[in-house]
Write a protein that holds these residues in place. Structure first.
Motif, PDB file in Angstrom:
ATOM      1  N   LYS A 152       0.843  -1.197   0.000  1.00 16.09           N
ATOM      2  CA  LYS A 152       0.000   0.000   0.000  1.00 16.09           C
ATOM      3  C   LYS A 152       0.884   1.254   0.000  1.00 16.09           C
ATOM      4  O   LYS A 152       0.688   2.172  -0.791  1.00 16.09           O
ATOM      5  CB  LYS A 152      -0.916  -0.031   1.231  1.00 16.09           C
ATOM      6  CG  LYS A 152      -2.215   0.704   1.042  1.00 16.09           C
ATOM      7  CD  LYS A 152      -3.097   0.647   2.300  1.00 16.09           C
ATOM      8  CE  LYS A 152      -3.867  -0.658   2.422  1.00 16.09           C
ATOM      9  NZ  LYS A 152      -4.703  -0.684   3.650  1.00 16.09           N
ATOM     10  N   TYR A 153       1.873   1.243   0.892  1.00 12.44           N
ATOM     11  CA  TYR A 153       2.751   2.412   0.980  1.00 12.44           C
ATOM     12  C   TYR A 153       3.582   2.578  -0.298  1.00 12.44           C
ATOM     13  O   TYR A 153       3.652   3.677  -0.857  1.00 12.44           O
ATOM     14  CB  TYR A 153       3.681   2.293   2.186  1.00 12.44           C
ATOM     15  CG  TYR A 153       4.673   3.436   2.299  1.00 12.44           C
ATOM     16  CD1 TYR A 153       4.297   4.641   2.893  1.00 12.44           C
ATOM     17  CD2 TYR A 153       5.964   3.320   1.786  1.00 12.44           C
ATOM     18  CE1 TYR A 153       5.189   5.701   2.984  1.00 12.44           C
ATOM     19  CE2 TYR A 153       6.864   4.379   1.874  1.00 12.44           C
ATOM     20  CZ  TYR A 153       6.468   5.565   2.470  1.00 12.44           C
ATOM     21  OH  TYR A 153       7.362   6.615   2.557  1.00 12.44           O
ATOM     22  N   MET A 154       4.183   1.486  -0.752  1.00 19.01           N
ATOM     23  CA  MET A 154       5.055   1.586  -1.924  1.00 19.01           C
ATOM     24  C   MET A 154       4.260   2.048  -3.154  1.00 19.01           C
ATOM     25  O   MET A 154       4.722   2.882  -3.925  1.00 19.01           O
ATOM     26  CB  MET A 154       5.744   0.237  -2.198  1.00 19.01           C
ATOM     27  CG  MET A 154       6.677  -0.231  -1.091  1.00 19.01           C
ATOM     28  SD  MET A 154       7.959   0.967  -0.636  1.00 19.01           S
ATOM     29  CE  MET A 154       9.092   0.719  -1.992  1.00 19.01           C
TER      30      MET A 154
ATOM     31  N   ARG B 143       0.997  -5.031 -15.631  1.00 19.06           N
ATOM     32  CA  ARG B 143       1.172  -6.212 -14.772  1.00 19.06           C
ATOM     33  C   ARG B 143       1.130  -5.815 -13.292  1.00 19.06           C
ATOM     34  O   ARG B 143       0.470  -6.469 -12.478  1.00 19.06           O
ATOM     35  CB  ARG B 143       2.502  -6.886 -15.095  1.00 19.06           C
ATOM     36  CG  ARG B 143       2.730  -8.190 -14.366  1.00 19.06           C
ATOM     37  CD  ARG B 143       4.086  -8.794 -14.719  1.00 19.06           C
ATOM     38  NE  ARG B 143       4.284 -10.023 -13.995  1.00 19.06           N
ATOM     39  CZ  ARG B 143       4.246 -11.244 -14.537  1.00 19.06           C
ATOM     40  NH1 ARG B 143       4.037 -11.389 -15.821  1.00 19.06           N
ATOM     41  NH2 ARG B 143       4.417 -12.313 -13.791  1.00 19.06           N
ATOM     42  N   HIS B 144       1.822  -4.732 -12.975  1.00 19.49           N
ATOM     43  CA  HIS B 144       1.817  -4.231 -11.600  1.00 19.49           C
ATOM     44  C   HIS B 144       0.395  -3.890 -11.149  1.00 19.49           C
ATOM     45  O   HIS B 144      -0.030  -4.259 -10.048  1.00 19.49           O
ATOM     46  CB  HIS B 144       2.723  -3.002 -11.519  1.00 19.49           C
ATOM     47  CG  HIS B 144       2.563  -2.211 -10.257  1.00 19.49           C
ATOM     48  ND1 HIS B 144       2.994  -2.666  -9.038  1.00 19.49           N
ATOM     49  CD2 HIS B 144       1.997  -1.001 -10.027  1.00 19.49           C
ATOM     50  CE1 HIS B 144       2.707  -1.765  -8.114  1.00 19.49           C
ATOM     51  NE2 HIS B 144       2.103  -0.753  -8.682  1.00 19.49           N
ATOM     52  N   CYS B 145      -0.342  -3.195 -12.012  1.00 17.22           N
ATOM     53  CA  CYS B 145      -1.706  -2.805 -11.650  1.00 17.22           C
ATOM     54  C   CYS B 145      -2.599  -4.024 -11.484  1.00 17.22           C
ATOM     55  O   CYS B 145      -3.429  -4.076 -10.567  1.00 17.22           O
ATOM     56  CB  CYS B 145      -2.308  -1.890 -12.723  1.00 17.22           C
ATOM     57  SG  CYS B 145      -1.544  -0.272 -12.752  1.00 17.22           S
ATOM     58  N   GLU B 149      -4.556  -5.040  -8.130  1.00 16.51           N
ATOM     59  CA  GLU B 149      -6.021  -5.187  -8.055  1.00 16.51           C
ATOM     60  C   GLU B 149      -6.420  -6.600  -7.631  1.00 16.51           C
ATOM     61  O   GLU B 149      -7.423  -6.785  -6.940  1.00 16.51           O
ATOM     62  CB  GLU B 149      -6.671  -4.835  -9.403  1.00 16.51           C
ATOM     63  CG  GLU B 149      -6.629  -3.343  -9.746  1.00 16.51           C
ATOM     64  CD  GLU B 149      -7.429  -2.480  -8.763  1.00 16.51           C
ATOM     65  OE1 GLU B 149      -8.382  -2.990  -8.147  1.00 16.51           O
ATOM     66  OE2 GLU B 149      -7.091  -1.292  -8.606  1.00 16.51           O
ATOM     67  N   VAL B 150      -5.635  -7.593  -8.049  1.00 18.60           N
ATOM     68  CA  VAL B 150      -5.903  -8.965  -7.595  1.00 18.60           C
ATOM     69  C   VAL B 150      -5.844  -9.004  -6.076  1.00 18.60           C
ATOM     70  O   VAL B 150      -6.740  -9.498  -5.401  1.00 18.60           O
ATOM     71  CB  VAL B 150      -4.880  -9.974  -8.181  1.00 18.60           C
ATOM     72  CG1 VAL B 150      -4.963 -11.321  -7.452  1.00 18.60           C
ATOM     73  CG2 VAL B 150      -5.109 -10.167  -9.682  1.00 18.60           C
ATOM     74  N   LEU B 253     -13.624 -11.953  -9.016  1.00 17.76           N
ATOM     75  CA  LEU B 253     -12.259 -11.439  -9.191  1.00 17.76           C
ATOM     76  C   LEU B 253     -12.063 -10.902 -10.603  1.00 17.76           C
ATOM     77  O   LEU B 253     -11.586  -9.771 -10.792  1.00 17.76           O
ATOM     78  CB  LEU B 253     -11.240 -12.552  -8.915  1.00 17.76           C
ATOM     79  CG  LEU B 253      -9.801 -12.259  -9.320  1.00 17.76           C
ATOM     80  CD1 LEU B 253      -9.220 -11.090  -8.531  1.00 17.76           C
ATOM     81  CD2 LEU B 253      -8.910 -13.501  -9.167  1.00 17.76           C
ATOM     82  N   VAL B 254     -12.456 -11.693 -11.591  1.00 17.57           N
ATOM     83  CA  VAL B 254     -12.190 -11.287 -12.976  1.00 17.57           C
ATOM     84  C   VAL B 254     -13.047 -10.081 -13.358  1.00 17.57           C
ATOM     85  O   VAL B 254     -12.579  -9.167 -14.048  1.00 17.57           O
ATOM     86  CB  VAL B 254     -12.380 -12.499 -13.920  1.00 17.57           C
ATOM     87  CG1 VAL B 254     -12.305 -12.072 -15.378  1.00 17.57           C
ATOM     88  CG2 VAL B 254     -11.296 -13.547 -13.618  1.00 17.57           C
ATOM     89  N   LYS B 255     -14.261 -10.044 -12.866  1.00 21.32           N
ATOM     90  CA  LYS B 255     -15.095  -8.850 -13.102  1.00 21.32           C
ATOM     91  C   LYS B 255     -14.438  -7.608 -12.477  1.00 21.32           C
ATOM     92  O   LYS B 255     -14.425  -6.541 -13.080  1.00 21.32           O
ATOM     93  CB  LYS B 255     -16.486  -9.045 -12.487  1.00 21.32           C
ATOM     94  CG  LYS B 255     -17.406  -9.944 -13.297  1.00 21.32           C
ATOM     95  CD  LYS B 255     -18.737 -10.128 -12.553  1.00 21.32           C
ATOM     96  CE  LYS B 255     -19.733 -10.908 -13.400  1.00 21.32           C
ATOM     97  NZ  LYS B 255     -20.959 -11.205 -12.630  1.00 21.32           N
ATOM     98  N   HIS B 256     -13.921  -7.796 -11.264  1.00 23.26           N
ATOM     99  CA  HIS B 256     -13.242  -6.688 -10.581  1.00 23.26           C
ATOM    100  C   HIS B 256     -12.068  -6.176 -11.418  1.00 23.26           C
ATOM    101  O   HIS B 256     -11.871  -4.959 -11.566  1.00 23.26           O
ATOM    102  CB  HIS B 256     -12.755  -7.155  -9.205  1.00 23.26           C
ATOM    103  CG  HIS B 256     -11.915  -6.153  -8.475  1.00 23.26           C
ATOM    104  ND1 HIS B 256     -12.439  -5.219  -7.601  1.00 23.26           N
ATOM    105  CD2 HIS B 256     -10.573  -5.909  -8.509  1.00 23.26           C
ATOM    106  CE1 HIS B 256     -11.469  -4.454  -7.128  1.00 23.26           C
ATOM    107  NE2 HIS B 256     -10.320  -4.860  -7.653  1.00 23.26           N
ATOM    108  N   LEU B 257     -11.299  -7.097 -11.972  1.00 30.07           N
ATOM    109  CA  LEU B 257     -10.136  -6.689 -12.767  1.00 30.07           C
ATOM    110  C   LEU B 257     -10.566  -5.944 -14.028  1.00 30.07           C
ATOM    111  O   LEU B 257     -10.001  -4.900 -14.364  1.00 30.07           O
ATOM    112  CB  LEU B 257      -9.298  -7.921 -13.153  1.00 30.07           C
ATOM    113  CG  LEU B 257      -8.675  -8.688 -11.981  1.00 30.07           C
ATOM    114  CD1 LEU B 257      -7.904  -9.906 -12.488  1.00 30.07           C
ATOM    115  CD2 LEU B 257      -7.740  -7.782 -11.171  1.00 30.07           C
TER     116      LEU B 257
END
Lengths: 582, 582
Positions: A152-154, B143-145, B149-150, B253-257
């Motif tokens: 969260k912080y990073m 990928r980071h995002c 979100e996962v 999960l997939v809907k959220h993504l």
């Protein structure tokens, strides 16, 4: 879904609802007309009640159920007569109307209680039962929360989490690599990373600007009690920053964790140079939960015919506040303790100041006025005890550090719920390797020297300070890092001081040095030991409980029995054979 | 800090502020009295302006600067005359007053532009330059995002992220393990996990209730174009759930993504059984962005002296909407395409219905009335083209699936920005291994059969359906999982159907089976291929760009040159020798 609620959430507001719960039998009690079962899941414990009069068969069934059976029950939530206000669900119980045994259980080899009767090996062999115990479960949940707050912080600071590879290349520097034979490239090996150091630097060359990763690292070392062959780091790197920016950013991280996990507001962290840490604490990771700094007496104690002091390069001591009434026996015991081979000091000189005046083990050589002067230097007063060690500099400082920590513990000054954070800065760039008669990089060969010390590289390499820093909490080094060299000429210079030929440097670090030819930004970073950070937050000395499936001191996972033999076919495919040994 | 702002944030609101920026030279242009440099960092590009009249020396210095040099500049933000509204900073430029070259750069081996002139191997060798290119950088940021979100979703659903070990035990089942020789236990090996399957099940036995992990896994396979020896999974497990609960949770999960990453609201996901997926799409991971279902003609085409149909166990076709005007040449080309050894069909029978009526390649055998009936069955109409394959069941369905996908592509029905998600359920529990003449577990030996099919285990093992499910998006299997067996008797039964003796089962899965003796809850889970999920969200066919440092098809990291040889000393310490080979 097998349940309507968990075992941790029901309270008076649910009274008279019909609910279905699932969980494990923590314990059961038969009280004549009633049978009680404590049903446990991850979220808590709920009391189940079976009434012999109204539900005879059900109650008899309940009486046949053993510990750790898996149950599904439904029934009505009712208010308890005997409330247990220590637990969230302690005001209610479930009058069970339906019971289904989802699974039976053998009797566990140790009790599933906060204090377990299982030894370490037994607990690790049955780790899946050990984790049912509250302290271990809480440790894993704490780890999850810490990881979550780190991210969260990073993320809020615009760091990008990037996964770096696990199958990399072996380098002869540093600790031993674990290696992985390649089947597709027989005779060649991957190595598992000891840290993603080079990759994070490449990500800075790549322009990612701010990188982090919570990542598994590997080190094939002979394991000490609290080391694991695989461990987890919070690995970070930033571009276009100076040391101050990194200290600020990661002081921010640790403050965020304390605030959000432990509701503790950490003040701005003091900073101390490596030189001062050694001078005042005998140690580059001082426990600053208590003061008790080391003082030196050298100048004023010489020439009084006390040979031990006269011969000693260092005469240093600590002042144990309020210990003037230490008995002779206590001091003797302390002396034995410090003479053990692990510390190896020769003895302790003591001076105490109680209501009968000042007395010491060196009264023959020093008069009361002189001893009073020592108290002055030590910052001591009536009621205190001064403990002095003398001898060779490095060894004596180490012993003083141990003595200081021991006295801190005896005086109750090292409370696990008090946290003292600080930065240790200005580490030496190089350390002399007596065996190989050459300079080694103290951190790694990409650590930047302080600009003002660069001119010392030739005349006095040992005096060159690095832009390197450690974060220390309660005497534990939780993180460390440095500003990196990004200038080719300086890098070459450092390699030459380290005794690398151009060819050797190229062979070992070629890909990173090549990358640096294409526009490397100024950058620096830090890595935190995540397992250790978790145990620190959990108030434990051991990291093992904060790792779901740890290995023992021989690097074995005794639960799954790894490592283990593999088949001839596997060996053949990999193109390797085992040496025969007896 | 080397800068006051990034290269992506300045706009008209900053005009007349003095700022300091750092970054890389994207390009420079000399226009007589002015020199322009586009300065690039992770966050964007900002135009720097050097004025030859007012700042001659500075401007001359700027002209000597090459691409990818690392600069620090300061100057005033001014409004641009020629605005570029395509980029966030396009309305301003910096009138540079100070310029410092932080680092020089060699000319990159390929251009740092969205479309690169570097081939695949070159891009991988200089991956740190490749990542400077916008599409690759964006892939890593995506990928980071996604990971972020996962975690956000999983945490909100009370899942705990637990790190499972990387150094585990080799099992002979499944794909090949990478192994790690143990130095402390010579002659023994760790294995790298192909998935944390057993550990996540143990965590359920341990009562953690809901587990997830974004985790590296390893498989020593001969690599196909788009496989990596190390890959990342979103690995999940839940207790006290039925299949429906898992489908709901992970559909969530997939809907959220989709909602949070792509601002797409995904409707409730259709479900199709494995049997229907094979029947209608020839394939257990159907691309449902377009319809074009397979239809069967078998009954009505027999007995008309057309030997190909008379002999074929399966006569199936697809209807290509609007393709009635396909030329003979186009159909011939399609025929050649489907005859290639990768697919290996014998030929295509076609029927088209255009304004001249219905015509087919089998006019000799079937009259217009009969052919019209085919159109009826196919759901086709005037303007459409029917393509029919005939032959052995499995092979023909596969070929029909390929033909369907190919026609979908040719008709533009497979847009990368359209997403069709679905669940495929009711997979067979077992598949027949012709080579070993025994049944294999289709998923793994802990997958639960459907309760109503258990009685088939003896008489018709192939007919037993599993509580197993895959999530498929756009024809890609992005995730798969199952409800596990938690009942000892059933587990024994399955092992016996799989041809394991008790001893074999114990040797391979002993620790998990032991754990199941101590109260295993009902549980199930799923794992998603994270690399693939990223590439799907990024609209790419290749996973490589979504991995920071990927390996090539021979499992090599060409940047760091791994795997590589290791020293004799290392081999000695590990107790292994290399087989000599020529």
């Amino acid at each position: 879904m097998f349940r309507t609620h968990t075992c941790g959430e029901l309270n008076l507001s649910h009274v008279s609802q019909t609910v279905t719960l699932c969980g494990w039998v923590q314990r059961s009690r038969n009280l004549g007309g009633m049978t009680f079962i404590d049903l446990r899941d991850r979220y808590g414990i709920t009391q189940l009640t079976f009434n012999m009069e109204s539900h005879k068969t059900l109650c008899e069934q309940a009486r046949s159920i053993g510990r750790e059976y898996v149950l599904q029950v439904s029934g009505k939530v009712v208010e308890r007569e005997n409330k247990n206000l220590k637990i969230a669900t302690g005001e209610i119980e479930i009058m069970v109307e339906n019971l289904s045994v989802l699974n039976t259980a053998l009797t566990p080899p140790f009790t599933i209680e906060d204090e377990s009767d299982g030894g370490d090996e037994l607990r690790m062999k049955y780790r899946y039962l050990d984790i049912r115990r509250n302290p271990v479960k809480q440790a894993l949940l704490l780890r999850h929360c810490l990881a979550s707050e780190v991210r969260k912080y990073m993320n809020s600071q615009h760091f990008v989490e990037v996964e770096t590879p696990v199958l990399i290349k072996s380098t002869p520097e540093g600790a031993r690599d674990f290696v992985v034979p390649s089947r597709m490239n027989q005779g060649e090996f991957y190595a598992l990373p000891q840290s993603p150091q080079t990759f994070k630097q490449l990500l800075m060359v790549a322009g990612l600007d701010r990188y982090y990763q919570i990542v598994k690292c590997f080190r094939d070392e002979d394991l000490r009690a609290d080391r694991q062959p695989e461990f987890t780091q919070i690995d970070c790197e930033m571009s276009f920053v100076e040391q101050e920016d990194i200290l600020q950013t990661f002081e921010g991280l640790v403050k965020h964790l304390f605030k959000n996990i432990k509701e503790i507001v950490v003040p701005n962290m003091p900073r101390i140079t490596y030189a001062d840490a050694i001078k005042y604490y005998g140690n580059d990771k001082p426990d600053t939960r208590f003061d008790m700094k080391i003082f030196e007496l050298k100048d004023i104690v010489k020439g009084k015919n006390f040979k031990i002091f006269d011969d000693a390069p260092l005469v240093g001591g600590i002042c144990a506040t309020g210990c003037a009434l230490y008995t002779r026996k206590q001091i003797d015991e302390l002396t034995e303790w410090i003479k053990r081979p692990q510390i190896g000091a020769n003895g302790i000189i003591w001076v105490r100041w109680n209501n009968e005046g000042i007395k010491s083990s060196v009264d023959k050589f020093y008069n009361e006025k002189e001893l009073k002067k020592w108290f002055e230097i030590a910052g001591g007063k009536e009621g205190d005890l001064i403990l002095i060690l003398a001898g060779e500099e490095t060894k004596t400082r180490k012993a003083l550090s141990e003595l200081r920590l021991e006295m801190g513990s005896r005086l109750g000054l090292r409370d696990k719920n008090t946290f003292a954070c600080l930065w240790v800065t200005d580490f030496p760039l190089l350390e002399w390797n007596e065996e190989q008669k050459r300079w080694n990089a103290m951190h790694h060969p990409f650590t930047s020297p302080k600009p003002e010390d660069i001119e010392l590289l030739d005349k006095n390499p040992g005096g060159v300070r690095a832009n390197a820093y450690d974060m220390v909490i309660n005497g534990v080094e939780v993180g460390g890092g440095s500003i990196r060299i990004f200038n080719k000429e300086l890098q070459k210079k450092i390699f030459s001081v380290l005794g690398f030929t151009n060819e050797e440097a190229q062979a070992q670090f070629g890909f990173l040095m090549n990358a640096f030819e294409y526009g490397a930004p100024p950058h620096g970073g830090i890595a935190f030991g995540f397992d250790r950070l978790c145990s620190l937050f959990g108030g434990s000395d051991s990291i093992r409980d904060y790792i779901a499936f740890p290995k023992n001191n021989s690097g074995r996972d005794v639960m799954i029995d790894a490592p283990s033999g593999i088949s001839k076919e596997q060996l053949n495919e990999l193109g390797i054979t085992l040496k025969t040994f007896n």
